[in-house]
Design a protein around this motif. Structure first.
Motif, PDB file in Angstrom:
ATOM      1  N   ILE A   9      30.248  -1.967  16.288  1.00 10.85           N
ATOM      2  CA  ILE A   9      30.406  -2.054  14.974  1.00 10.85           C
ATOM      3  C   ILE A   9      31.982  -1.969  14.846  1.00 10.85           C
ATOM      4  N   ARG A  10      32.336  -2.573  13.587  1.00  8.66           N
ATOM      5  CA  ARG A  10      33.902  -2.562  13.640  1.00  8.66           C
ATOM      6  C   ARG A  10      34.390  -1.187  13.208  1.00  8.66           C
ATOM      7  N   VAL A  11      35.366  -0.870  13.600  1.00 13.63           N
ATOM      8  CA  VAL A  11      36.099   0.537  13.055  1.00 13.63           C
ATOM      9  C   VAL A  11      37.263   0.085  12.289  1.00 13.63           C
ATOM     10  N   ASN A  12      37.927   1.283  11.579  1.00  9.07           N
ATOM     11  CA  ASN A  12      39.118   1.155  10.500  1.00  9.07           C
ATOM     12  C   ASN A  12      38.435   0.412   9.272  1.00  9.07           C
ATOM     13  N   SER A  13      37.574   1.335   8.564  1.00  4.52           N
ATOM     14  CA  SER A  13      37.266   0.712   7.461  1.00  4.52           C
ATOM     15  C   SER A  13      38.155   0.306   6.297  1.00  4.52           C
ATOM     16  N   SER A  14      39.337   0.847   6.596  1.00 11.16           N
ATOM     17  CA  SER A  14      40.397   0.744   5.243  1.00 11.16           C
ATOM     18  C   SER A  14      40.822  -0.691   5.347  1.00 11.16           C
ATOM     19  N   THR A  15      40.363  -1.560   6.712  1.00  9.40           N
ATOM     20  CA  THR A  15      40.931  -3.006   6.497  1.00  9.40           C
ATOM     21  C   THR A  15      39.493  -3.922   6.321  1.00  9.40           C
ATOM     22  N   TRP A  16      38.245  -3.428   6.094  1.00 12.44           N
ATOM     23  CA  TRP A  16      37.310  -4.227   5.786  1.00 12.44           C
ATOM     24  C   TRP A  16      37.244  -5.001   4.581  1.00 12.44           C
ATOM     25  N   ILE A  17      36.836  -5.884   4.587  1.00  6.24           N
ATOM     26  CA  ILE A  17      36.913  -6.990   3.399  1.00  6.24           C
ATOM     27  C   ILE A  17      35.520  -6.707   2.567  1.00  6.24           C
ATOM     28  N   ASP A  18      34.521  -6.765   3.020  1.00  4.32           N
ATOM     29  CA  ASP A  18      33.204  -6.590   2.485  1.00  4.32           C
ATOM     30  C   ASP A  18      32.164  -5.734   3.075  1.00  4.32           C
ATOM     31  N   LYS A  74      32.568   9.137  12.615  1.00  5.31           N
ATOM     32  CA  LYS A  74      31.532   9.286  11.662  1.00  5.31           C
ATOM     33  C   LYS A  74      32.268   9.145  10.155  1.00  5.31           C
ATOM     34  N   GLU A  75      33.225   9.734  10.104  1.00  4.90           N
ATOM     35  CA  GLU A  75      34.056   9.827   8.792  1.00  4.90           C
ATOM     36  C   GLU A  75      34.565   8.374   8.641  1.00  4.90           C
ATOM     37  N   ASP A  76      34.924   7.468   9.163  1.00  3.60           N
ATOM     38  CA  ASP A  76      35.439   6.234   9.145  1.00  3.60           C
ATOM     39  C   ASP A  76      34.261   5.386   8.642  1.00  3.60           C
ATOM     40  N   ILE A  77      33.065   5.417   9.163  1.00  3.74           N
ATOM     41  CA  ILE A  77      32.054   4.772   8.899  1.00  3.74           C
ATOM     42  C   ILE A  77      31.498   5.403   7.300  1.00  3.74           C
ATOM     43  N   ILE A  78      31.510   6.421   7.084  1.00  3.42           N
ATOM     44  CA  ILE A  78      30.920   6.993   5.840  1.00  3.42           C
ATOM     45  C   ILE A  78      32.108   6.325   4.778  1.00  3.42           C
ATOM     46  N   ARG A  79      33.413   6.653   5.072  1.00  2.08           N
ATOM     47  CA  ARG A  79      34.469   5.899   4.088  1.00  2.08           C
ATOM     48  C   ARG A  79      34.175   4.592   3.745  1.00  2.08           C
ATOM     49  N   GLY A  80      33.779   3.874   4.860  1.00  8.01           N
ATOM     50  CA  GLY A  80      33.319   2.308   4.835  1.00  8.01           C
ATOM     51  C   GLY A  80      32.251   2.244   3.699  1.00  8.01           C
TER      52      GLY A  80
END
Length: 141
Positions: free
Chosen positions: A9-18, A97-103
């Motif tokens: 899965i992608r990491v760094n949810s702050s850059t996710w578009i959707d 885990k925290e990153d995915i939860i933020r996403g």
């Protein structure tokens, strides 16, 4: 190249578009032909596999299969192989885990609130990268 343990899965949810970036990759393929899809969702993006290894997508290889080219108008038929490069970045399970939860929270809405809360609870209880990405296997009785 080191073997990738799917799903990833992608990491760094702050850059996710959707919300589609929350979907795991179950194989190393992109099921689209458009350059915009590749550039937006894959190129130079970091992914973590089920063992916690981090990879970056550096290229794609179009299919050579005649039938996949012929029937590319059908969803899921055409695919391009993603080329991953291992990067020396080791994630800690808790920060992952925290990153995915933020996403999940980033794309949460009233309509998805109950599902999101259940998913977040499952992630918090996960013990491995694979469980965070793919969930825990249910024991058969």
């Amino acid at each position: 190249m080191e073997k990738i343990e799917y799903p990833m899965i992608r990491v760094n949810s702050s850059t996710w578009i959707d919300y589609e970036e929350l979907f795991p990759l179950f194989n190393g393929y992109m099921y689209a032909t458009k350059d915009e899809v590749f550039k937006s969702y894959f190129f130079n993006k970091e992914f973590v596999d089920s063992k916690g290894n981090t990879f970056k997508v550096v290229d794609r290889i179009p299919t050579t299969n005649f039938f996949r080219k012929l029937f590319k108008f059908l969803p899921g038929v055409y695919r391009e192989k993603l080329v991953f490069k291992r990067i020396n970045k080791k994630l800690k399970l808790e920060s992952f885990k925290e990153d995915i939860i933020r996403g999940i929270k980033k794309f949460d809405s009233d309509a998805t609130k109950k599902i999101s809360e259940s998913w977040i609870d499952q992630i918090k209880k996960s013990n491995t990268f694979g469980e965070v990405i793919n969930g825990k296997a249910k024991k058969l009785e």
